[in-house]
Every structure is written in C-alpha cells, then in structure tokens.
Design a protein around this motif. Structure first.
Motif, PDB file in Angstrom:
ATOM      1  N   ALA A 171     -10.703   0.304  -0.471  1.00  0.00           N
ATOM      2  CA  ALA A 171      -9.471   1.215  -0.044  1.00  0.00           C
ATOM      3  C   ALA A 171      -9.723   1.684   1.477  1.00  0.00           C
ATOM      4  N   PHE A 172     -11.103   1.676   1.829  1.00  0.00           N
ATOM      5  CA  PHE A 172     -11.267   2.222   3.120  1.00  0.00           C
ATOM      6  C   PHE A 172     -11.203   0.926   4.095  1.00  0.00           C
ATOM      7  N   ARG A 173     -10.737  -0.178   3.951  1.00  0.00           N
ATOM      8  CA  ARG A 173     -10.443  -1.452   4.661  1.00  0.00           C
ATOM      9  C   ARG A 173      -9.060  -1.401   5.059  1.00  0.00           C
ATOM     10  N   GLN A 174      -8.340  -0.539   4.406  1.00  0.00           N
ATOM     11  CA  GLN A 174      -6.865  -0.424   4.728  1.00  0.00           C
ATOM     12  C   GLN A 174      -6.408   0.284   5.756  1.00  0.00           C
ATOM     13  N   PRO A 175      -5.575   0.337   6.777  1.00  0.00           N
ATOM     14  CA  PRO A 175      -5.288   1.540   7.817  1.00  0.00           C
ATOM     15  C   PRO A 175      -5.163   2.683   7.331  1.00  0.00           C
ATOM     16  N   LYS A 176      -4.543   2.907   6.434  1.00  0.00           N
ATOM     17  CA  LYS A 176      -4.463   4.208   5.726  1.00  0.00           C
ATOM     18  C   LYS A 176      -5.625   4.954   5.354  1.00  0.00           C
ATOM     19  N   GLY A 177      -6.544   3.865   4.698  1.00  0.00           N
ATOM     20  CA  GLY A 177      -7.821   4.545   4.168  1.00  0.00           C
ATOM     21  C   GLY A 177      -8.841   4.839   5.148  1.00  0.00           C
ATOM     22  N   ILE A 178      -8.509   4.032   6.316  1.00  0.00           N
ATOM     23  CA  ILE A 178      -9.459   4.235   7.632  1.00  0.00           C
ATOM     24  C   ILE A 178      -9.181   5.327   8.170  1.00  0.00           C
ATOM     25  N   PHE A 179      -7.930   5.665   8.268  1.00  0.00           N
ATOM     26  CA  PHE A 179      -7.290   6.950   8.879  1.00  0.00           C
ATOM     27  C   PHE A 179      -7.794   8.309   8.290  1.00  0.00           C
ATOM     28  N   ALA A 180      -7.555   8.197   6.873  1.00  0.00           N
ATOM     29  CA  ALA A 180      -7.647   9.220   5.837  1.00  0.00           C
ATOM     30  C   ALA A 180      -9.273   9.513   5.931  1.00  0.00           C
ATOM     31  N   ALA A 181     -10.338   8.623   5.657  1.00  0.00           N
ATOM     32  CA  ALA A 181     -11.724   8.875   5.943  1.00  0.00           C
ATOM     33  C   ALA A 181     -12.076   9.337   7.214  1.00  0.00           C
ATOM     34  N   THR A 182     -11.575   8.886   8.181  1.00  0.00           N
ATOM     35  CA  THR A 182     -11.889   9.453   9.583  1.00  0.00           C
ATOM     36  C   THR A 182     -11.488  11.036   9.617  1.00  0.00           C
ATOM     37  N   VAL A 183     -10.391  11.304   9.463  1.00  0.00           N
ATOM     38  CA  VAL A 183      -9.778  12.715   9.326  1.00  0.00           C
ATOM     39  C   VAL A 183     -10.778  13.693   8.382  1.00  0.00           C
ATOM     40  N   ILE A 184     -10.845  13.166   7.235  1.00  0.00           N
ATOM     41  CA  ILE A 184     -11.849  13.899   6.221  1.00  0.00           C
ATOM     42  C   ILE A 184     -13.392  13.962   6.721  1.00  0.00           C
ATOM     43  N   ALA A 188      -4.599  17.998   3.744  1.00  0.00           N
ATOM     44  CA  ALA A 188      -4.070  17.530   2.592  1.00  0.00           C
ATOM     45  C   ALA A 188      -3.337  16.274   2.878  1.00  0.00           C
ATOM     46  N   PHE A 189      -2.798  16.100   4.140  1.00  0.00           N
ATOM     47  CA  PHE A 189      -2.356  14.458   4.294  1.00  0.00           C
ATOM     48  C   PHE A 189      -3.347  13.683   4.223  1.00  0.00           C
ATOM     49  N   ALA A 190      -4.495  13.848   4.931  1.00  0.00           N
ATOM     50  CA  ALA A 190      -5.538  13.011   4.825  1.00  0.00           C
ATOM     51  C   ALA A 190      -5.983  12.764   3.364  1.00  0.00           C
ATOM     52  N   PHE A 191      -6.004  13.547   2.240  1.00  0.00           N
ATOM     53  CA  PHE A 191      -6.291  13.228   1.068  1.00  0.00           C
ATOM     54  C   PHE A 191      -5.371  12.471   0.398  1.00  0.00           C
ATOM     55  N   SER A 192      -4.200  12.952   0.575  1.00  0.00           N
ATOM     56  CA  SER A 192      -2.954  12.225   0.145  1.00  0.00           C
ATOM     57  C   SER A 192      -3.000  10.777   0.603  1.00  0.00           C
ATOM     58  N   LEU A 193      -3.221  10.281   1.810  1.00  0.00           N
ATOM     59  CA  LEU A 193      -3.249   8.971   2.123  1.00  0.00           C
ATOM     60  C   LEU A 193      -4.603   8.351   1.488  1.00  0.00           C
ATOM     61  N   LEU A 194      -5.564   8.854   1.202  1.00  0.00           N
ATOM     62  CA  LEU A 194      -6.717   8.539   0.747  1.00  0.00           C
ATOM     63  C   LEU A 194      -6.279   8.124  -0.841  1.00  0.00           C
ATOM     64  N   THR A 195      -5.390   9.184  -1.799  1.00  0.00           N
ATOM     65  CA  THR A 195      -5.117   8.877  -2.811  1.00  0.00           C
ATOM     66  C   THR A 195      -4.098   7.296  -2.787  1.00  0.00           C
ATOM     67  N   ASP A 196      -3.097   7.209  -1.895  1.00  0.00           N
ATOM     68  CA  ASP A 196      -2.214   6.007  -1.853  1.00  0.00           C
ATOM     69  C   ASP A 196      -3.451   4.712  -1.682  1.00  0.00           C
ATOM     70  N   ALA A 197      -4.428   4.868  -0.846  1.00  0.00           N
ATOM     71  CA  ALA A 197      -5.242   3.788  -0.400  1.00  0.00           C
ATOM     72  C   ALA A 197      -5.945   3.483  -1.813  1.00  0.00           C
ATOM     73  N   LEU A 198      -6.475   4.391  -2.656  1.00  0.00           N
ATOM     74  CA  LEU A 198      -7.135   4.013  -3.691  1.00  0.00           C
ATOM     75  C   LEU A 198      -6.348   3.528  -4.773  1.00  0.00           C
ATOM     76  N   ASN A 199      -5.149   4.105  -4.942  1.00  0.00           N
ATOM     77  CA  ASN A 199      -4.242   3.822  -6.142  1.00  0.00           C
ATOM     78  C   ASN A 199      -3.779   2.404  -5.822  1.00  0.00           C
ATOM     79  N   GLU A 200      -3.603   1.947  -4.626  1.00  0.00           N
ATOM     80  CA  GLU A 200      -3.260   0.275  -4.186  1.00  0.00           C
ATOM     81  C   GLU A 200      -4.347  -0.583  -4.830  1.00  0.00           C
ATOM     82  N   THR A 201      -5.627   0.163  -4.321  1.00  0.00           N
ATOM     83  CA  THR A 201      -6.790  -0.966  -4.693  1.00  0.00           C
ATOM     84  C   THR A 201      -7.195  -1.049  -6.185  1.00  0.00           C
ATOM     85  N   VAL A 202      -7.015  -0.289  -6.705  1.00  0.00           N
ATOM     86  CA  VAL A 202      -7.481  -0.275  -8.260  1.00  0.00           C
ATOM     87  C   VAL A 202      -6.087  -0.678  -9.140  1.00  0.00           C
ATOM     88  N   ASN A 203      -5.046  -0.896  -8.471  1.00  0.00           N
ATOM     89  CA  ASN A 203      -3.917  -1.542  -9.237  1.00  0.00           C
ATOM     90  C   ASN A 203      -3.500  -2.914  -8.762  1.00  0.00           C
TER      91      ASN A 203
END
Length: 281
Positions: A18-31, A264-279
């Motif tokens: 999840a942290f290799r996707q652009p949204k995951g990288i951005f979310a992790a950086t902000v958090i 909130a935006f960062a954790f929402s992006l992280l949620t999307d990245a994790l969801n895409e990864t596990v599915n």
C-alpha cells in the motif's frame, strides 16, 4: 514453528504494498510529518502551549503563521500541542478498540450463547449516534482525556465486533475448520490460527477509517465543551474557543481546521491504498 514467521512476513509484505502507491506514499508522508511535529512540539517550543504574549488576536503573519489567540498565544504552537493530544488519544484508543472488538466478535466460536449476547449488546450501542453516545459517556465519567478515551473505544466496538463476527460466520462451516475440530484442535487455537487471519484484512482497513472517526469525535465533543478542558489544548478545544472570536479574528480557527482536515485526508488516502492492496487479486 517456521510457518508462523513466514506467514507473518508474507502478510506484512502484502500490507507494505500500500505504501508503494502514490496515494499511500503521500498519506504516509503527511501522517509521519504531522505525528513528528506533534510529538516534538515540547522540544521545539520549550515555552509550552500556554506562553502568553502582548499582542492578542493578531492575523496570520510570518512571525505567527496562524496568528495569536485572545491571550497572545501562538495558535500554531497551540495547534501542534493540540494535535499531540489528539494523536495520543487515537493512537491509544484505536488498537484497544480493534483488539477488544475483534475478540468480542470471535468469542461466539468458543461460546455461542455468549457470542449472541455480546452481539445484542453491540446492536444496542449501534442504535445510538456516535456523538450522542459520547456525550452520555462523558456526562457519566466527567470531561477529560480518560472519558474521551473510553467514549471512543465504546463507540468503535460494534464496528470491529461485527467485522469479526462476519468472518466467523463465513468461515466456521468451512471444511478446514471442521477438519481441525475433528482432529481435536482447541477452539481457541482454531480462532487464532484460522478464523482471525480471515478477518484481519477488513479490520486493518477499518482501523484507518476509525482513526479519522475518532479524531472528529474528539473535535465534536470538545467543540461542545465536553472534551479536553482548558488550558490543555486539542484541535476541538481550539475550535470551541476560536468560534467565540471569529468576528474579531476570522483566521483564529483556520490553523486547527487545516491540521484536522489534512490529518483526515491523509488517513482517508491510506484507507484507500490499504483497501486496494488487500482486495487485489
């Protein structure tokens, strides 16, 4: 014994995707940036969050990026200390809620009667809006950090309890579970080694969602005066005070709002990245 570390490594590797996707990288950086800034605030600002100045309700400026409050205190400094309070709260509450809620959801495999009773209790909790239930808990326990922590945990239990219960109901009739029971493997071992792994994906993804919900719940309770109490800052408490001076200093609440929405935006992006990864198939 070698299978367990290998299974853990494969699971961890899958989540790290999840942290290799652009949204995951951005979310992790902000958090990471927000968390680091919040917990290093006492070292960076040794004067603390209650250091007063001569000029009150100053607008945004290079010296005071978010302006000053009614007592001349720097709003940026208070916002970072408030973020520290919020993150401490949710980083403690989220793991507790996930663990206890999952245990309550899976206990039905060990005792069907107990499991059914727990689900009915969780149904009652779901019947209350989160803010209303939080207000009820705070009115009983009093305001402050411990009451907020308990409120967040209680409100989040049904979500994780139902996720774990759904995994239990979908897996307990599978052949591998029947075979394990036939071989005499204990129910607790079956829960830990077979049922729990089938629920962990949904629980982890929901955990990121829950953190966002917990942050907004703290803000909501503090805005109505039932959360963190002055002089200790929190994002919600700053919004509560700032609304009283919004006509005199419209930028008073801008700082806490920016930090709150960014988190909130960062954790929402992280949620999307994790969801895409596990599915991902």
């Amino acid at each position: 014994m070698a299978r367990e570390p290998r299974r853990f490594n494969l699971t961890a590797s899958r989540y790290l995707q999840a942290f290799r996707q652009p949204k995951g990288i951005f979310a992790a950086t902000v958090i990471v940036v927000l968390t680091t800034a919040a917990f290093l605030a006492p070292a960076v600002f040794p004067g603390g969050y209650d250091q007063q100045g001569r000029d009150a309700l100053l607008p945004m400026s290079p010296e005071h990026l978010f302006g000053t409050d009614e007592l001349g205190r720097d709003i940026l400094v208070r916002s970072l200390f408030g973020l520290r309070t919020d993150l401490t709260l949710v980083y403690i509450a989220a793991p507790i809620t996930m663990a206890v809620g999952t245990l309550l959801g899976l206990i039905g495999f060990v005792s069907k009667t107990t499991g059914t009773l727990i689900q009915r209790i969780l149904d009652v909790i779901v019947g209350f809006p989160g803010l209303v239930l939080g207000i009820c808990v705070v009115l009983v326990l009093g305001t402050g950090f411990p009451a907020l922590l308990i409120s967040i945990v209680v409100i989040g239990l049904p979500t994780f309890g139902r996720l774990a219960r759904a995994a239990l109901l979908s897996q307990q009739q599978r052949e591998y579970v029947t075979a394990a029971r036939t071989l005499g493997i204990s129910r607790s071992t079956i829960v830990v080694r077979h049922l729990l792994p089938n629920a962990v994906d949904a629980i982890i993804v929901q955990g990121a969602v829950f953190i966002v919900h917990a942050v907004f719940l703290e803000a909501s309770l503090s805005i109505v005066g039932l959360g963190i109490q002055p002089p200790q800052p929190s994002l919600g408490a700053l919004l509560n005070t700032g609304m009283r001076y919004i006509t005199q200093s419209p930028t008073y609440i801008l700082g806490p709002i920016i930090i709150l929405l960014l988190l909130a935006f960062a954790f929402s992006l992280l949620t999307d990245a994790l969801n895409e990864t596990v599915n991902r198939k």
